[in-house]
Enzyme design. Structure first.
Site, PDB file in Angstrom:
ATOM      1  CG  HIS A  84     -12.611  -6.182 -10.658  1.00 11.44           C
ATOM      2  ND1 HIS A  84     -13.843  -6.789 -10.681  1.00 11.44           N
ATOM      3  CD2 HIS A  84     -11.709  -7.195 -10.591  1.00 11.44           C
ATOM      4  CE1 HIS A  84     -13.688  -8.111 -10.624  1.00 11.44           C
ATOM      5  NE2 HIS A  84     -12.403  -8.378 -10.575  1.00 11.44           N
TER       6      HIS A  84
ATOM      7  CG  ASP B 155       8.463   7.468   1.224  1.00  6.07           C
ATOM      8  OD1 ASP B 155       9.522   6.898   0.888  1.00  6.07           O
ATOM      9  OD2 ASP B 155       7.990   8.432   0.596  1.00  6.07           O
TER      10      ASP B 155
ATOM     11  CD  GLU C 220     -11.934 -12.282  -9.301  1.00  2.82           C
ATOM     12  OE1 GLU C 220     -11.016 -12.358 -10.139  1.00  2.82           O
ATOM     13  OE2 GLU C 220     -12.638 -11.272  -9.151  1.00  2.82           O
TER      14      GLU C 220
ATOM     15  CG  HIS D 240       0.930  13.736  -8.923  1.00  2.85           C
ATOM     16  ND1 HIS D 240       1.722  14.829  -9.149  1.00  2.85           N
ATOM     17  CD2 HIS D 240       1.366  12.774  -9.773  1.00  2.85           C
ATOM     18  CE1 HIS D 240       2.609  14.535 -10.091  1.00  2.85           C
ATOM     19  NE2 HIS D 240       2.412  13.291 -10.481  1.00  2.85           N
TER      20      HIS D 240
ATOM     21  CE  LYS E 287     -24.917   0.166  -2.594  1.00  3.37           C
ATOM     22  NZ  LYS E 287     -26.296  -0.208  -2.247  1.00  3.37           N
ATOM     23  CG  PHE E 288     -22.918   5.504   2.361  1.00  7.97           C
ATOM     24  CD1 PHE E 288     -21.703   5.795   2.945  1.00  7.97           C
ATOM     25  CD2 PHE E 288     -23.709   6.549   1.895  1.00  7.97           C
ATOM     26  CE1 PHE E 288     -21.268   7.109   3.072  1.00  7.97           C
ATOM     27  CE2 PHE E 288     -23.281   7.860   2.019  1.00  7.97           C
ATOM     28  CZ  PHE E 288     -22.062   8.148   2.608  1.00  7.97           C
TER      29      PHE E 288
ATOM     30  CD  GLN F 185      -1.294   2.915  -2.735  1.00  8.70           C
ATOM     31  OE1 GLN F 185      -0.643   2.308  -1.880  1.00  8.70           O
ATOM     32  NE2 GLN F 185      -2.415   3.547  -2.469  1.00  8.70           N
TER      33      GLN F 185
ATOM     34  CB  CYS G  79      -7.077   8.912  -3.341  1.00  7.23           C
ATOM     35  SG  CYS G  79      -5.574   9.470  -4.138  1.00  7.23           S
TER      36      CYS G  79
ATOM     37  CG  HIS H  53      -0.672   8.363  -6.871  1.00  8.27           C
ATOM     38  ND1 HIS H  53      -1.551   9.405  -6.678  1.00  8.27           N
ATOM     39  CD2 HIS H  53      -0.727   7.624  -5.726  1.00  8.27           C
ATOM     40  CE1 HIS H  53      -2.103   9.309  -5.478  1.00  8.27           C
ATOM     41  NE2 HIS H  53      -1.629   8.229  -4.875  1.00  8.27           N
TER      42      HIS H  53
HETATM   43 ZN   LIG Z   1       1.807  16.403  -7.913  1.00  7.73          ZN
HETATM   44 ZN   LIG Z   2     -11.482 -10.163 -10.535  1.00  9.41          ZN
END
Ligand SMILES: [Zn+2]
Ligand SMILES: [Zn+2]
Ligand SMILES: [Zn+2]
Length: 348
Positions: free
Chosen positions: A302, A78, A186, A168, A315-316, A172, A164, A170
């Site tokens: 990955h 959206d 690569e 739920h 880890k930063f 992308q 995130c 999910h």
């Molecule tokens: Zn949900």
């Molecule tokens: Zn790769």
């Protein structure tokens, strides 16, 4: 110089996929931690959340309503970062190569892995994950066939630590006109390797890892999971298809089932490492959909998890990592051993 002698002292390792170096400082694991402690995420307990914009039947922020789906759901984001109606064109101010920009068209989709709000890839059944793999295959084919889409990036961000906020299950897909930076690097390395040797870099790498087994975490008939020799994130892994497949559509039925199986295994091991729902960013790299054959490409996944010492110490990638090069304390060999020792039994 023998590789083994380097392992106990600070050393650099080369990533042949990106052609970049990473610094490894094994002795630094002894240092006391006085940095930030994260709060430990708790698993969601209810199968349906009336306030979740991904649960079946609920309204989304954009105003549309989810259908009462029973397996997976795909919809256009959206608030998409890319649109298909952007006019093509490159700008190079004064032909100097300094202020350069290009229009970018594309599309962004969301895939709900399950109608169940409380599941994760690790707690879903392999059959359930197979449905997700089927969607990834269909989406790669459909989006890749689009004339203005040359790269299809499938990914999942899991956990608040990775930005995130919705638990739920999910993922992308961002599909774009240009090939983005990481797959571009690569692409160049794989193509060069093939030109020089006549072979596939990743097929050769699988043979190297299979010979030592030191960095192998787990495997099934068609996939092997390794902590790559050049890993930058503490528990980073590569999910490698044992046969040379250019993209997810090249997988046969047995291989797509094996992909679902290996994803469940690796995410379960992660959850068991620190006994928390493990945060990560994961995604697949595969051939660009620009119409070329791309025999140099070898389909792989990955996982980049941020946790370092426990559920609350992450880890930063800051300071030296931002300005110089990635650095890690525990060696990839130690990380692989710890993941190998984790159970593949889902505790929830
Ligand atoms: Zn949900
Ligand atoms: Zn790769
Ligand atoms: Zn290969």
């Amino acid at each position: 110089m023998e590789l083994r002698k380097l392992l106990g002292v600070p050393h650099r390792r080369y990533n042949p996929l990106t052609r970049e170096w990473i610094l490894i400082s094994p002795h630094r694991t002894q240092r006391p931690w006085q940095g930030q402690l994260e709060t430990t995420p708790s698993p969601s307990s209810s199968a349906y959340d009336p306030n979740c914009y991904l649960c079946p039947g609920n309204e989304r922020a954009g105003g549309s309503r989810n259908p009462p789906y029973s397996t997976t759901l795909v919809f256009d984001n959206d608030f998409a970062a890319l649109r298909l109606d952007v006019e093509y064109g490159t700008v190079n101010e004064n032909n100097q190569g300094i202020l350069v920009a290009a229009g970018e068209s594309g599309t962004c989709r969301v895939i709900c892995f399950s109608p169940r709000h409380d599941l994760t890839l690790s707690s879903m059944t392999v059959d359930g994950i197979c449905k997700v793999v089927e969607v990834w295959i269909d989406q790669f084919r459909e989006l890749g066939d689009h004339s203005s889409i040359n790269y299809v990036q499938i990914f999942e961000n899991r956990g608040e630590m990775m930005g995130c906020s919705n638990p739920h299950p999910h993922g992308q897909i961002w599909a774009s006109e240009s090939v983005p930076n990481e797959p571009r690097k690569e692409q160049d390395s794989l193509a060069d390797y093939r030109r020089r040797s006549g072979r596939c870099l990743i097929c050769d790498y699988i043979r190297v890892e299979a010979a030592s087994e030191e960095r192998i975490v787990c495997q099934n008939e068609h996939f092997v999971v390794v902590v790559p020799f050049w890993a930058s994130w503490p528990f980073e892994v590569l999910v490698l298809c044992k046969k040379h497949r250019r993209d997810i559509c090249d997988l046969d039925d047995g291989e797509s089932f094996a992909l679902a199986d290996i994803l469940k295994r690796v995410t379960t091991r992660y959850d068991n490492l620190f006994q928390v729902p493990f945060p990560y960013s994961m995604g697949f790299h595969q051939r660009p959909t620009d119409g070329d054959e791309h025999l140099e490409w070898h389909f792989h996944g990955h996982f980049f998890p941020p946790l370092l010492r426990s559920a609350s110490v992450r880890k930063f990638m800051v300071g030296y990592e931002l300005l110089a090069s990635p650095q890690r304390d525990i060696t990839p060999e130690t990380a692989a051993e710890r993941l190998r020792n984790c159970s593949e039994h889902c505790s929830s």
